[in-house]
Write a protein that holds these residues in place. Structure first.
Motif, mmCIF file in Angstrom:
data_model
loop_
_atom_site.group_PDB
_atom_site.id
_atom_site.type_symbol
_atom_site.label_atom_id
_atom_site.label_comp_id
_atom_site.label_asym_id
_atom_site.label_seq_id
_atom_site.Cartn_x
_atom_site.Cartn_y
_atom_site.Cartn_z
ATOM 1 N N ASP A 228 0.755 -1.081 0.042
ATOM 2 C CA ASP A 228 0.123 0.020 0.137
ATOM 3 C C ASP A 228 0.962 1.350 -0.119
ATOM 4 O OD1 ASP A 228 -1.686 2.317 0.771
ATOM 5 O OD2 ASP A 228 -3.109 0.845 1.582
ATOM 6 N N ALA A 229 0.855 2.131 -0.899
ATOM 7 C CA ALA A 229 1.741 3.095 -1.233
ATOM 8 C C ALA A 229 1.578 4.157 -0.048
ATOM 9 C CB ALA A 229 1.498 3.848 -2.468
ATOM 10 N N SER A 230 0.312 4.588 0.208
ATOM 11 C CA SER A 230 0.185 5.330 1.198
ATOM 12 C C SER A 230 0.716 4.825 2.568
ATOM 13 C CB SER A 230 -1.464 5.718 1.375
ATOM 14 O OG SER A 230 -2.051 4.715 1.797
ATOM 15 N N ARG A 231 0.634 3.639 2.888
ATOM 16 C CA ARG A 231 0.913 3.053 4.377
ATOM 17 C C ARG A 231 2.365 3.067 4.198
ATOM 18 N NH1 ARG A 231 -0.830 -2.759 5.852
ATOM 19 N NH2 ARG A 231 0.129 -3.292 3.886
ATOM 20 N N PHE A 232 3.132 2.643 2.945
ATOM 21 C CA PHE A 232 4.494 2.781 2.921
ATOM 22 C C PHE A 232 5.091 4.092 3.195
ATOM 23 C CE2 PHE A 232 8.511 3.481 0.238
ATOM 24 C CZ PHE A 232 9.161 2.400 0.838
ATOM 25 N N VAL A 233 4.369 5.046 2.364
ATOM 26 C CA VAL A 233 4.839 6.678 2.972
ATOM 27 C C VAL A 233 4.805 6.893 4.380
ATOM 28 C CG1 VAL A 233 4.379 9.017 2.442
ATOM 29 C CG2 VAL A 233 4.355 7.393 0.379
ATOM 30 N N VAL A 234 3.485 6.532 5.095
ATOM 31 C CA VAL A 234 3.480 6.862 6.434
ATOM 32 C C VAL A 234 4.418 6.196 7.030
ATOM 33 C CG1 VAL A 234 1.855 6.684 8.135
ATOM 34 C CG2 VAL A 234 0.936 7.348 6.115
ATOM 35 N N ARG A 235 4.729 4.948 6.912
ATOM 36 C CA ARG A 235 5.701 4.264 7.750
ATOM 37 C C ARG A 235 6.871 4.600 7.555
ATOM 38 N NH1 ARG A 235 4.294 -2.139 7.894
ATOM 39 N NH2 ARG A 235 2.744 -2.208 8.955
ATOM 40 N N THR A 236 7.487 5.157 6.374
ATOM 41 C CA THR A 236 8.711 5.846 6.154
ATOM 42 C C THR A 236 8.736 7.191 6.758
ATOM 43 O OG1 THR A 236 8.615 4.866 4.032
ATOM 44 C CG2 THR A 236 10.086 6.283 4.277
ATOM 45 N N VAL A 237 7.917 7.937 6.928
ATOM 46 C CA VAL A 237 8.030 9.031 7.625
ATOM 47 C C VAL A 237 8.047 8.814 9.227
ATOM 48 C CG1 VAL A 237 6.751 11.218 8.280
ATOM 49 C CG2 VAL A 237 6.639 10.433 6.143
ATOM 50 N N ARG A 238 7.191 7.848 9.750
ATOM 51 C CA ARG A 238 7.630 7.529 11.314
ATOM 52 C C ARG A 238 8.936 6.834 11.310
ATOM 53 N NH1 ARG A 238 2.242 3.978 11.203
ATOM 54 N NH2 ARG A 238 0.678 5.764 11.112
ATOM 55 N N PHE A 239 9.437 6.136 10.610
ATOM 56 C CA PHE A 239 10.852 5.626 10.711
ATOM 57 C C PHE A 239 12.004 6.639 10.639
ATOM 58 C CE2 PHE A 239 14.603 3.579 9.497
ATOM 59 C CZ PHE A 239 14.758 2.538 10.230
ATOM 60 N N LEU A 240 11.432 7.598 9.752
ATOM 61 C CA LEU A 240 12.721 8.671 9.791
ATOM 62 C C LEU A 240 12.530 9.453 11.317
ATOM 63 C CD1 LEU A 240 12.129 10.153 6.391
ATOM 64 C CD2 LEU A 240 14.034 8.649 7.117
ATOM 65 N N LEU A 241 11.328 9.661 11.922
ATOM 66 C CA LEU A 241 11.178 10.247 13.308
ATOM 67 C C LEU A 241 11.836 9.045 14.231
ATOM 68 C CD1 LEU A 241 7.754 11.526 12.927
ATOM 69 C CD2 LEU A 241 9.673 12.908 12.934
ATOM 70 N N TYR A 242 11.948 7.857 13.913
ATOM 71 C CA TYR A 242 12.329 7.058 14.881
ATOM 72 C C TYR A 242 13.859 7.043 15.037
ATOM 73 C CZ TYR A 242 13.430 2.276 16.913
ATOM 74 O OH TYR A 242 13.968 1.361 17.474
ATOM 75 N N VAL A 243 14.431 7.153 13.810
ATOM 76 C CA VAL A 243 16.092 6.970 13.951
ATOM 77 C C VAL A 243 16.631 7.868 14.819
ATOM 78 C CG1 VAL A 243 18.181 7.411 12.285
ATOM 79 C CG2 VAL A 243 16.160 6.067 11.305
ATOM 80 N N PRO A 244 16.153 9.235 14.601
ATOM 81 C CA PRO A 244 17.033 10.023 15.801
ATOM 82 C C PRO A 244 16.830 9.711 17.236
ATOM 83 C CG PRO A 244 15.374 11.442 14.328
ATOM 84 C CD PRO A 244 15.349 9.983 13.963
ATOM 85 N N TYR A 245 15.674 9.464 17.415
ATOM 86 C CA TYR A 245 15.390 8.843 18.674
ATOM 87 C C TYR A 245 16.299 7.513 19.329
ATOM 88 C CZ TYR A 245 12.918 6.082 22.580
ATOM 89 O OH TYR A 245 12.756 5.390 23.654
ATOM 90 N N LEU A 246 16.288 6.805 18.364
ATOM 91 C CA LEU A 246 17.120 5.475 18.620
ATOM 92 C C LEU A 246 18.556 5.904 18.697
ATOM 93 C CD1 LEU A 246 17.718 2.613 18.741
ATOM 94 C CD2 LEU A 246 17.943 2.392 16.226
ATOM 95 N N LEU A 247 19.031 6.795 17.649
ATOM 96 C CA LEU A 247 20.476 7.412 18.066
ATOM 97 C C LEU A 247 20.886 7.891 19.402
ATOM 98 C CD1 LEU A 247 20.988 8.895 14.285
ATOM 99 C CD2 LEU A 247 21.956 6.745 15.309
#
Length: 364
Positions: A228-247
């Motif tokens: 699902d393109a929309s779900r993929f985009v949303v998850r990608t955005v969330r993951f980009l927010l997750y990366v700095p938190y993980l770092l």
């Protein structure tokens, strides 16, 4: 064991041959029971890959319940007719049971699915397993043959229902297959170009050819669900927010471990724990397990059927796991903001200590 049995287990899921498999199973149970006098029972079970913890899983649970209801209704209807389509003249009772299994485990491989099925069969003294030829354990069709091989390792009678497969003939590929192919091609092509580092004609052509081959071979077996393109985009955005938190979490853990290393007394309290995380699915569990490992002071040692086995170096590391910050962050990436609001692992009792070698020797 006899060559046939009226005590049958049938793993179910939506498929083109689901209806006919149900009919075959209940009629087989009645046939064997009428010949041997054995008590006839058919258990339709739905192995699931999730844990019921929020509204999203509730909607999936309703779909599973609907599938099991179909099996019960169809089975009851088929028991009124014989193999020739006539009303049955013999009154041979067949007990019909339905169940959801596997909620308390992480189901990934064919062996995992086989284990929960065989455990269920053993608990209820079922002797025979009938498998729908189009059954897709975990949503992945290529798992069916390995699943049957795993089941065949047991002493149970295992057979594939001899029902006719529905062959879909269409000039145009389905939207689901097109979506899978486009997603696979785009991902493979992008990955190739990133590795190449140069976007010249040669790399563009060879990248397109390579991505085309990968797409042709793997697109239909890589995805459990239709992309699902929309779900993929949303998850990608969330993951980009997750990366700095993980770092940030990695940085804090590094400072904590550095302090311990430099401390004269080396204040460590190593311990092994079992962590039953409120997530499921290959990618989400892998993300959490790797995030725990990347954070110094904690290490994901193993993944058991229903939990992660984690080695923690200090009490502060264990406190972090019990608070569940990483777990909630991973749930946010895959399931959304509302899914991140759940009780902590400590509040759920999801973390428990494992005995060490020294403890085992002392007990002995």
């Amino acid at each position: 064991m006899s060559e046939s049995s009226a005590r049958i287990l049938v793993p179910v899921g939506e498929s083109s041959t689901f209806r006919n498999t149900v009919a075959y199973a209940v009629r087989e149970a009645r046939r064997v029971a009428s010949e041997t006098g054995e008590e006839a029972t058919v258990h339709f079970v739905y192995p699931v890959r999730w844990q019921l913890v929020d509204e999203r899983e509730q909607s999936v649970a309703e779909e599973v319940a609907e599938t099991l209801d179909k099996a019960r209704v169809w089975a009851t209807d088929d028991l009124d007719y014989d193999d020739d389509g006539e009303l049955a003249s013999e009154d041979v009772p067949v007990s019909i049971e339905t169940a959801v299994i596997g909620e308390d485990r992480y189901l990934f491989s064919p062996g995992d699915f086989a284990t929960v099925l065989l455990d269920y069969a053993a608990d209820r003294e079922l002797d025979r397993i009938i498998v729908d030829p189009e059954y897709r354990p975990g949503g992945s069709a290529p798992m069916l043959q390995p699943l049957e091989l795993e089941l065949a390792r047991s002493d149970l009678l295992v057979e594939e229902a001899p029902v006719e497969r529905v062959v879909e003939r269409s000039r145009l590929p389905s939207r689901a297959n097109v979506s899978k192919a486009v997603t696979m091609f785009a991902g493979s092509f992008t990955f190739y170009l990133l590795l190449a580092g140069v976007f010249d004609t040669f790399n563009l052509v060879t990248g397109a050819v390579s991505a085309g081959i990968v797409t042709a071979v793997f697109s239909r077996i890589t995805f459990v669900n239709t992309p699902d393109a929309s779900r993929f985009v949303v998850r990608t955005v969330r993951f980009l927010l997750y990366v700095p938190y993980l770092l940030w979490e990695i940085l804090k853990a590094n400072l904590s471990v550095a302090y311990i290393i430099l401390h004269p007394d080396l204040p460590i309290e190593p311990e092994m724990q079992r962590f039953r995380a409120a997530i499921w699915g290959d990618l989400s569990v892998t993300t959490l397990a790797n995030s725990i490992t990347l954070t110094p002071g904690t290490l994901t040692v193993d993944m058991e059927r229903d939990s992660l086995v984690i080695h923690s170096l200090t009490q502060s590391s264990r406190d972090g796991l019990e608070e569940g910050a990483l777990e909630r962050a991973v749930r946010f990436v895959f399931y959304g903001r509302s899914a991140a609001r759940l009780p902590s692992p400590a509040e759920r009792g999801a973390i428990s200590s494992l005995p060490t070698t020294d403890d085992t020797e002392e007990d002995a």
